[in-house]
Design an enzyme around this catalytic site. Structure first.
Site, mmCIF file in Angstrom:
data_model
loop_
_atom_site.group_PDB
_atom_site.id
_atom_site.type_symbol
_atom_site.label_atom_id
_atom_site.label_comp_id
_atom_site.label_asym_id
_atom_site.label_seq_id
_atom_site.Cartn_x
_atom_site.Cartn_y
_atom_site.Cartn_z
ATOM 1 N N ASP A 77 0.824 -1.222 0.000
ATOM 2 C CA ASP A 77 0.000 0.000 0.000
ATOM 3 C C ASP A 77 0.856 1.269 0.000
ATOM 4 O O ASP A 77 0.455 2.291 0.547
ATOM 5 C CB ASP A 77 -0.959 0.047 1.216
ATOM 6 C CG ASP A 77 -1.821 -1.193 1.298
ATOM 7 O OD1 ASP A 77 -2.328 -1.615 0.249
ATOM 8 O OD2 ASP A 77 -1.971 -1.745 2.404
ATOM 9 N N HIS A 136 -4.617 -2.271 -5.910
ATOM 10 C CA HIS A 136 -3.939 -1.016 -6.221
ATOM 11 C C HIS A 136 -5.002 -0.005 -6.586
ATOM 12 O O HIS A 136 -5.892 -0.304 -7.362
ATOM 13 C CB HIS A 136 -3.042 -1.169 -7.449
ATOM 14 C CG HIS A 136 -1.954 -2.169 -7.264
ATOM 15 N ND1 HIS A 136 -0.907 -1.966 -6.407
ATOM 16 C CD2 HIS A 136 -1.749 -3.361 -7.830
ATOM 17 C CE1 HIS A 136 -0.105 -3.013 -6.465
ATOM 18 N NE2 HIS A 136 -0.594 -3.873 -7.312
HETATM 19 P P1 GDP Z 1 -0.414 0.077 -3.749
HETATM 20 O O1 GDP Z 1 -1.037 -1.216 -3.343
HETATM 21 O O2 GDP Z 1 1.035 0.163 -3.391
HETATM 22 O O3 GDP Z 1 -0.663 0.400 -5.181
HETATM 23 O O4 GDP Z 1 -1.095 1.214 -2.881
HETATM 24 P P2 GDP Z 1 -2.664 1.488 -2.636
HETATM 25 O O5 GDP Z 1 -3.318 1.746 -3.904
HETATM 26 O O6 GDP Z 1 -3.263 0.469 -1.750
HETATM 27 O O7 GDP Z 1 -2.582 2.770 -1.706
HETATM 28 C C1 GDP Z 1 -2.180 3.943 -2.123
HETATM 29 C C2 GDP Z 1 -3.310 4.936 -1.894
HETATM 30 O O8 GDP Z 1 -2.768 6.220 -1.814
HETATM 31 C C3 GDP Z 1 -4.295 5.009 -3.053
HETATM 32 O O9 GDP Z 1 -5.553 5.380 -2.578
HETATM 33 C C4 GDP Z 1 -3.705 6.102 -3.939
HETATM 34 O O10 GDP Z 1 -4.662 6.741 -4.758
HETATM 35 C C5 GDP Z 1 -3.163 7.039 -2.912
HETATM 36 N N1 GDP Z 1 -1.968 7.765 -3.280
HETATM 37 C C6 GDP Z 1 -0.881 7.362 -4.008
HETATM 38 N N2 GDP Z 1 0.045 8.318 -4.035
HETATM 39 C C7 GDP Z 1 -0.446 9.352 -3.294
HETATM 40 C C8 GDP Z 1 0.058 10.626 -2.906
HETATM 41 O O11 GDP Z 1 1.170 11.022 -3.225
HETATM 42 N N3 GDP Z 1 -0.751 11.396 -2.109
HETATM 43 C C9 GDP Z 1 -1.982 11.002 -1.694
HETATM 44 N N4 GDP Z 1 -2.694 11.818 -0.924
HETATM 45 N N5 GDP Z 1 -2.476 9.795 -2.024
HETATM 46 C C10 GDP Z 1 -1.723 8.998 -2.805
#
Ligand code: GDP
Length: 424
Positions: free
Chosen positions: A12, A40
């Site tokens: 995440d 994701h």
């Molecule tokens: P992954 O499994 O590594 O792809 O991560 P997730 O999708 O579970 O979690 C990342 C969350 O943070 C998602 O809701 C993204 O839209 C959000 N996100 C990613 N980068 C950023 C950022 O730089 N700032 C903010 N506020 N949210 C972000």
């Protein structure tokens, strides 16, 4: 050249966004491990999506999305996901599925649920997607490869053997209904129809692609600390989350993976049980969870509230080391703009001794966080495009983390959107 996008900690970290972004400059995007158990979240011009099994590059017209042999392939989930994004207006993606990928069977999901029930309070906090039973069967050599769907006679023989073993457990350990060979064969026939148009000899496809100079992106799921060998065993996932495994799970030579982009989150979060030294609780945690990610830190697959904590330099330095990170993307930094002061875990105290080395689980259980407190920047940094325009205390935080983890932070993400990124 092959690039990998992987996570440095518990998952995440925001890999989906970074894969989607790097997908712009890639030709082929490959999932090489895991299954549809993690999610994701991606926000782009088509809307907001949660992907579980499709690579996060699936939104680009020019890319081919590949499910590698290392993936736990849930065929109905794959099909639902393809349909779902097409219904939301995304052009029909080009997809290839490895003929050597193995199939998550309905009984894997049942065994996952039954085992969690049996363990009750001592469970692993599984997402119950069948991933652990699936990989157990793969290595016990009773898994079913996509290629095997095309030879009914030997498939039936295999399924008969599987049922003998599984039914003993179902009857005597779990007290649940037995599996039927005929039903499983019907299911497998349906799966064959669904997957047939996509089946591909992926390592050969990638070999030819590399000869043509195509740019290949490997997308990891979860992060270093969930790796079954290098993570917080046994509270780990069942396939390797490391870039090195990309060579195996996609079928490319290890020396081709030259760029290892590791996603590091500006604070910590984790789903499910397991060691988490810099975890915080109470109102402090609730506030960070509420403000975190894009609309709160809740599991993309399960909706479970994520456990929250301060940035853990010990865990992330280790996480980057085992990935072999060549560069880091620091994500969700914008979330921290509300804090007056930001604690960073810079060491673990174990039996009265402070270490910066991430230990094995036995010592992790007794490790206490040693914090250094940095001043906050008390400003909304979303919309900022240049590094120099960031508040001074924000840059100080980034540079402090960079020094601690020992890998250059080449990008800073300050919002969930595809273009909310600052290059350094
Ligand atoms: P992954 O499994 O590594 O792809 O991560 P997730 O999708 O579970 O979690 C990342 C969350 O943070 C998602 O809701 C993204 O839209 C959000 N996100 C990613 N980068 C950023 C950022 O730089 N700032 C903010 N506020 N949210 C972000």
């Amino acid at each position: 050249m092959v690039t990998a996008v992987v996570g440095a900690s518990w998952g995440d970290e925001g890999k989906g966004k970074i894969t989607d972004m790097l997908g712009e400059e890639s030709d082929i995007i490959v999932r090489f491990q895991g299954g549809s158990n993690a999610g994701h979240t991606i926000v782009n011009d088509y809307g907001k999506f949660v992907l579980h099994i499709l690579p996060s590059g699936v939104f680009h017209n020019h890319t081919t999305s590949v499910i590698g042999n290392g993936v736990a392939l849930n065929i109905p989930d794959l099909f639902k996901e393809i349909q779902g994004i097409v219904e939301q207006g995304v052009p029909k993606p080009k997809i290839k599925v490895s003929d050597r990928a193995q199939i998550v069977m309905p009984y894997h999901i049942l065994f996952d649920q039954y085992e969690e029930e049996r363990l009750a309070g001592k469970s692993f906090g599984s997402t119950k997607s069948g991933i652990a039973p699936f990989y157990s069967d793969k290595y016990a050599k009773i898994g079913i490869q996509v290629s095997e769907l095309f030879d009914e006679e030997s498939l039936r023989e295999k399924v008969e053997g599987i049922c003998v073993k599984k039914n003993v457990l179902l009857e005597h350990l779990y007290h649940k209904p037995a599996l039927s060979v005929d039903e499983l064969m019907n299911t497998l026939r349906e799966y064959r129809e669904m997957v047939e148009p996509y089946v591909c000899d992926v390592s050969s496809y990638l070999f030819e692609a590399r000869k043509q100079g195509k740019r290949i992106l490997l997308e990891g799921q979860l992060g270093s600390l969930k790796d079954p060998d290098h993570g917080i065993y046994p509270m780990v996932t069942s396939s390797s989350t490391l870039a090195g495994y990309g060579a195996i799970g996609a079928g490319v030579p290890p020396y081709e993976i030259q760029r290892i982009v590791t996603v590091v989150k500006a604070y910590s979060s984790a789903v499910g049980a397991g060691e988490f030294v810099s975890e915080i609780f109470g109102e402090e945690a609730d506030e960070l969870r509420r403000r975190g990610g894009d609309g709160g830190e809740f599991g993309a697959t399960t909706g479970r509230p994520r456990r929250m904590g301060w940035f853990d330099a010990v865990a992330n330095r280790y996480g980057c080391r085992v990935q072999g990170s060549t560069e880091v993307v620091l994500t969700v930094l914008d979330v921290l703009g509300y804090l007056d002061e930001i604690p960073v875990c810079v060491g673990y105290e174990i039996d009265g001794r402070v270490t910066k080395d991430f230990p094995a689980t036995r010592e992790l259980k007794i490790a206490k966080p040693v914090y250094e407190v940095l001043p906050g920047w008390k400003e909304d940094i979303r919309g900022i495009k240049e590094y120099d325009k960031l508040p001074e205390n924000c840059r100080r935080y980034i540079e402090f983390i960079e020094k601690e983890i020992g890998v250059p932070i080449k990008m800073v993400s300050n919002g969930p959107g595809r273009h909310e990124i600052i290059y350094r």
